[in-house]
Design a protein around this motif. Sequence first.
Motif, mmCIF file in Angstrom:
data_model
loop_
_atom_site.group_PDB
_atom_site.id
_atom_site.type_symbol
_atom_site.label_atom_id
_atom_site.label_comp_id
_atom_site.label_asym_id
_atom_site.label_seq_id
_atom_site.Cartn_x
_atom_site.Cartn_y
_atom_site.Cartn_z
ATOM 1 N N UNK A 260 1.772 0.497 -6.963
ATOM 2 C CA UNK A 260 2.854 0.575 -5.981
ATOM 3 C C UNK A 260 3.575 1.922 -5.956
ATOM 4 N N UNK A 261 2.769 2.980 -5.944
ATOM 5 C CA UNK A 261 3.295 4.333 -5.759
ATOM 6 C C UNK A 261 2.708 4.852 -4.446
ATOM 7 N N UNK A 262 3.469 4.786 -3.354
ATOM 8 C CA UNK A 262 2.925 5.135 -2.040
ATOM 9 C C UNK A 262 2.234 6.496 -1.976
ATOM 10 N N UNK A 263 2.795 7.507 -2.611
ATOM 11 C CA UNK A 263 2.172 8.843 -2.557
ATOM 12 C C UNK A 263 0.817 8.824 -3.239
ATOM 13 N N UNK B 139 3.024 2.340 3.739
ATOM 14 C CA UNK B 139 2.990 1.629 2.457
ATOM 15 C C UNK B 139 4.394 1.574 1.841
ATOM 16 N N UNK B 140 5.180 2.635 1.985
ATOM 17 C CA UNK B 140 6.557 2.647 1.482
ATOM 18 C C UNK B 140 7.361 1.518 2.117
ATOM 19 N N UNK B 141 7.284 1.389 3.435
ATOM 20 C CA UNK B 141 8.005 0.309 4.131
ATOM 21 C C UNK B 141 7.438 -1.065 3.787
ATOM 22 N N UNK B 142 6.121 -1.151 3.669
ATOM 23 C CA UNK B 142 5.477 -2.418 3.341
ATOM 24 C C UNK B 142 6.034 -2.983 2.044
ATOM 25 N N UNK B 143 6.130 -2.128 1.018
ATOM 26 C CA UNK B 143 6.560 -2.617 -0.290
ATOM 27 C C UNK B 143 8.061 -2.818 -0.385
#
Length: 145
Positions: free
Chosen positions: A29-32, A61-65
């Motif tokens: 869970x690290x978007x970058x 992915x940032x918004x997803x999580x």
Amino acid sequence: MPPRFLMPPFTLETATQKVWSIEDNWNGREPARVALGYAIDSVWRNGIEFLSGRAAIEAFVTLLWKRQVEYRLVNEVWAFAGNRIALRYANEYHDGSGSWFRSYGNEHREVDPGGTIRLRIASFNSHPISGADRLFFWAPGAKAR
């Protein structure tokens, strides 16, 4: 030093390693870091959403999580040929109110010669589950395997 990626053409062993490395990145869970696995100009279809480019993937992915809390993913190779891998997956997460969900889906991925994913097409279904119906209990961010 840039990350190293498994490159095509794939064998069952390398396709499995590739799919599990994707699983590990997503579970981290690290978007970058997740975005680095995709080509700069990668194209996605994620259900009904369409994305293009690594920056868009990282933002997505940032918004997803933020919406899918305590996200956990399991991937399995379905088929592979040359530079393409099809996989099936399941994930679990809860929303901000604590309601749990499970998604099942299929993804088709095309990998460029350098090993980054240039095309991802995902179809999935999500449904609510009770906390008692959860299947994935490893620590958030840990490897599933």
